[in-house]
Design a protein around this motif. Structure first.
Motif, mmCIF file in Angstrom:
data_model
loop_
_atom_site.group_PDB
_atom_site.id
_atom_site.type_symbol
_atom_site.label_atom_id
_atom_site.label_comp_id
_atom_site.label_asym_id
_atom_site.label_seq_id
_atom_site.Cartn_x
_atom_site.Cartn_y
_atom_site.Cartn_z
ATOM 1 N N MET A 118 1.078 -1.129 0.169
ATOM 2 C CA MET A 118 0.086 0.079 -0.065
ATOM 3 C C MET A 118 0.952 1.414 0.113
ATOM 4 N N GLU A 119 1.817 1.063 0.682
ATOM 5 C CA GLU A 119 2.901 2.308 0.814
ATOM 6 C C GLU A 119 3.614 2.597 -0.248
ATOM 7 N N ASP A 120 4.024 1.651 -1.166
ATOM 8 C CA ASP A 120 5.006 1.621 -2.297
ATOM 9 C C ASP A 120 4.222 2.319 -3.437
ATOM 10 N N THR A 121 4.614 3.658 -3.330
ATOM 11 C CA THR A 121 4.195 4.829 -4.468
ATOM 12 C C THR A 121 5.254 4.837 -5.821
ATOM 13 N N ARG A 122 6.306 3.836 -5.922
ATOM 14 C CA ARG A 122 7.299 4.059 -6.745
ATOM 15 C C ARG A 122 6.769 3.623 -8.159
ATOM 16 N N ASN A 123 7.311 4.254 -9.069
ATOM 17 C CA ASN A 123 6.987 3.848 -10.652
ATOM 18 C C ASN A 123 5.377 4.271 -11.002
ATOM 19 N N SER A 124 4.980 5.394 -10.277
ATOM 20 C CA SER A 124 3.957 5.843 -10.506
ATOM 21 C C SER A 124 3.921 6.546 -11.803
ATOM 22 N N GLU A 125 2.662 6.364 -12.510
ATOM 23 C CA GLU A 125 2.435 7.049 -14.023
ATOM 24 C C GLU A 125 1.855 8.299 -14.143
ATOM 25 N N LYS A 189 -1.029 3.402 -12.662
ATOM 26 C CA LYS A 189 -0.514 3.667 -11.320
ATOM 27 C C LYS A 189 -0.726 4.938 -11.144
ATOM 28 N N ILE A 190 -1.470 5.362 -10.304
ATOM 29 C CA ILE A 190 -1.755 6.863 -9.581
ATOM 30 C C ILE A 190 -1.366 6.929 -8.494
ATOM 31 N N ARG A 191 -0.354 8.002 -8.207
ATOM 32 C CA ARG A 191 -0.117 8.605 -6.896
ATOM 33 C C ARG A 191 -0.990 9.763 -6.474
ATOM 34 N N PHE A 192 -1.455 9.638 -5.236
ATOM 35 C CA PHE A 192 -2.243 10.525 -4.536
ATOM 36 C C PHE A 192 -1.195 11.431 -3.358
ATOM 37 N N LEU A 193 -1.193 12.636 -3.627
ATOM 38 C CA LEU A 193 -0.482 13.357 -2.484
ATOM 39 C C LEU A 193 -1.730 14.049 -1.688
ATOM 40 N N ILE A 194 -1.980 13.862 -0.448
ATOM 41 C CA ILE A 194 -3.240 14.217 -0.056
ATOM 42 C C ILE A 194 -2.816 15.237 1.271
ATOM 43 N N THR A 195 -3.356 16.554 1.221
ATOM 44 C CA THR A 195 -3.028 17.302 2.395
ATOM 45 C C THR A 195 -4.259 18.011 2.732
ATOM 46 N N VAL A 210 -8.663 2.755 -0.433
ATOM 47 C CA VAL A 210 -7.610 4.090 -0.183
ATOM 48 C C VAL A 210 -8.437 4.875 0.913
ATOM 49 N N LYS A 211 -7.594 5.017 2.022
ATOM 50 C CA LYS A 211 -8.251 6.054 3.273
ATOM 51 C C LYS A 211 -6.971 6.584 3.639
ATOM 52 N N LYS A 212 -6.672 8.011 3.358
ATOM 53 C CA LYS A 212 -5.589 8.602 4.327
ATOM 54 C C LYS A 212 -5.985 9.899 4.570
ATOM 55 N N TYR A 218 0.977 18.934 6.108
ATOM 56 C CA TYR A 218 1.768 17.721 5.852
ATOM 57 C C TYR A 218 1.149 16.825 4.759
ATOM 58 N N ILE A 219 2.049 16.190 3.808
ATOM 59 C CA ILE A 219 1.474 15.228 2.725
ATOM 60 C C ILE A 219 1.507 13.792 3.228
ATOM 61 N N ASN A 220 0.569 13.283 2.786
ATOM 62 C CA ASN A 220 0.549 11.920 2.862
ATOM 63 C C ASN A 220 0.554 11.357 1.498
ATOM 64 N N GLU A 221 0.958 10.124 1.222
ATOM 65 C CA GLU A 221 1.205 9.556 -0.095
ATOM 66 C C GLU A 221 0.275 7.984 -0.003
ATOM 67 N N VAL A 222 -0.291 7.877 -1.127
ATOM 68 C CA VAL A 222 -1.024 6.509 -1.294
ATOM 69 C C VAL A 222 -1.033 6.311 -2.877
ATOM 70 N N TRP A 223 -1.449 5.248 -3.311
ATOM 71 C CA TRP A 223 -1.523 5.043 -4.605
ATOM 72 C C TRP A 223 -2.870 4.114 -4.870
ATOM 73 N N THR A 224 -3.148 3.971 -6.202
ATOM 74 C CA THR A 224 -4.228 2.972 -6.734
ATOM 75 C C THR A 224 -3.821 2.813 -8.360
ATOM 76 N N ARG A 225 -4.531 1.549 -8.757
ATOM 77 C CA ARG A 225 -4.409 1.480 -10.035
ATOM 78 C C ARG A 225 -5.917 0.821 -10.224
ATOM 79 N N ILE A 226 -6.715 1.419 -10.966
ATOM 80 C CA ILE A 226 -8.190 1.167 -11.206
ATOM 81 C C ILE A 226 -8.352 0.065 -12.239
#
Length: 412
Positions: A118-125, A189-195, A210-212, A218-226
């Motif tokens: 869940m925390e691995d936002t690497r290689n986001s498109e 793969k979509i990375r969200f920067l949440i503040t 996804v729940k952040k 402060y910026i939290n990170e999370v990702w998804t691929r629909i």
């Protein structure tokens, strides 16, 4: 506080909680009251973990309650008047220590793997910045020059007002629909920067797992691929204030070609309806409707672009009528419909220095915000001129009339 006032507060709080629970329930469309299967890889894994844990605790519950019921029946006093006199058993002590330990390890290993993933936002498109406001969301497509606000839909906002007379069962997607949904492509793969801009919010879409928390500064990170096109709904999952239940999330997942067309349309200067932040259900007058359409913001990371100035000057009566609606939708939550405010955080507008002072300072504060007051650059020049005029001419204030051209000049 009088008993009547205390009961009124309890009733208002209960109504807010029930409304929020109703909105959450409306987002659970796939599996009834069970956790949704979801439309992402992580959501599938979370659902499998959920069902695995549910199965384990069900078996444990059956065994424990089975032994209890058996013991109650077979070792009751009428059947065994003399109780057993044994004490410790090393074997039993070892068993009920080792078995729970093994169960916990068996649950923790797959859960830890999913949490790491869940925390691995690497290689986001692509990256989308999500900012929470009281009470709306701002979405910014990082690197694309596109940004806009998403607020409660006009239909829901009208229906929820006290005394509106609207049958909410007839309103489509009541309280979980917005004016501008977040549009995302499937298969990326979509990375969200949440503040957040003001207080703590939480961005939650159950179908994505996804729940952040959205935390100011402060910026939290999370990702998804629909995986599947469709419309997916969520809500703010953090109690962020009196209108917490009225800032839903709607995500529209579309094929890549349709998403590119959407971005091209935004970059080409097209605008969409973007109603202002909803007003309060308790304070707004029955006739108070949501604010008229506001212009889309189309410049991520920079000051939002100005809406086109009105072609003509507006009369005071027209500005006052329009301003009352904009005020009810945007300002009454904090300053109250009566303009009395909620001191010390939100001062009264009766005899306000800003409302009776220079129009330029009043406009600047609406555009840029101050202290706990968020900025409202997403409103059109006409809306800002109208609400400023309404505040400057109401509750005994003697401020000047404000025209859209004055707002346009200060945006530059």
């Amino acid at each position: 506080m009088s008993m009547k006032g205390w009961l009124a507060r309890v009733a208002a709080g209960t109504a807010m909680a029930l409304t929020a629970l109703q909105a959450v329930a409306y987002t659970q469309t796939s599996n009834g009251w069970n956790m949704p299967t979801g439309v992402t890889e992580i959501a599938h894994e979370v659902h499998k973990l959920h069902m695995w844990v549910f199965g384990v605790v069900t078996i444990i519950g059956i065994l424990v309650f089975g032994v209890m019921i058996y013991s109650i029946i077979q070792h009751r006093r009428s059947k065994h008047p003399k109780p057993a006199d044994f004490h410790e058993s090393i074997k039993v002590e070892i068993a009920w220590t080792i078995i729970p330990f093994l169960i916990l390890v068996g649950l923790a290993i797959p859960a830890a793997g999913t949490l790491i993933k869940m925390e691995d936002t690497r290689n986001s498109e692509m990256t989308v910045k999500v900012t929470g406001y009281q009470w709306k969301w701002q979405y910014e497509y990082v690197g694309e020059g596109v940004s806009f606000f998403s607020t409660l839909s006009q239909e829901s906002n009208v229906a929820r007002q006290t005394g509106s007379g609207v049958d909410v069962t007839k309103v489509p997607n009541y309280l979980v629909d917005v004016d501008n949904p977040l549009v995302l492509p499937v298969g990326k793969k979509i990375r969200f920067l949440i503040t957040a801009n003001d207080v703590i919010h939480a961005w939650w879409v159950p179908e994505f797992a996804v729940k952040k928390d959205a935390i100011p500064g402060y910026i939290n990170e999370v990702w998804t691929r629909i995986e599947q096109p469709g419309v997916y709904r969520g809500v703010c999952a953090e109690l962020c204030g009196r209108d917490h239940g009225f800032m839903p999330i709607v995500v529209r997942a579309v094929p890549e070609a349709e998403f590119k067309a959407f971005l091209d349309g935004k970059k080409g200067g097209k605008t969409e309806v973007a109603a202002a932040a909803p007003g309060t259900a308790s304070d707004a007058a029955p006739a108070a409707a949501p604010a008229p359409a506001a212009t889309e913001v189309a410049n991520a990371g920079a000051k939002p672009a100005a809406a086109p100035a009105a072609a003509k000057e507006l009369g005071q009566d027209e500005l006052m009528a329009k301003g009352e609606k904009v005020y009810a939708a945007n300002c009454s939550a904090c300053h109250q419909a009566s303009g009395a405010g909620l001191p010390p955080n939100f001062p009264s507008l009766h005899g306000s220095k800003i409302a009776n002072g220079p129009a330029e300072a009043h406009i600047e504060q609406i555009l840029k915000g101050k202290n706990l007051m968020p900025p409202f650059p997403q409103l059109s020049d006409e809306d800002i001129a109208a609400v400023a005029t309404y505040e400057r001419q109401s509750w005994g204030n003697k401020g000047s009339v404000v025209q859209p051209s004055q707002v346009a000049a200060l945006r530059k």
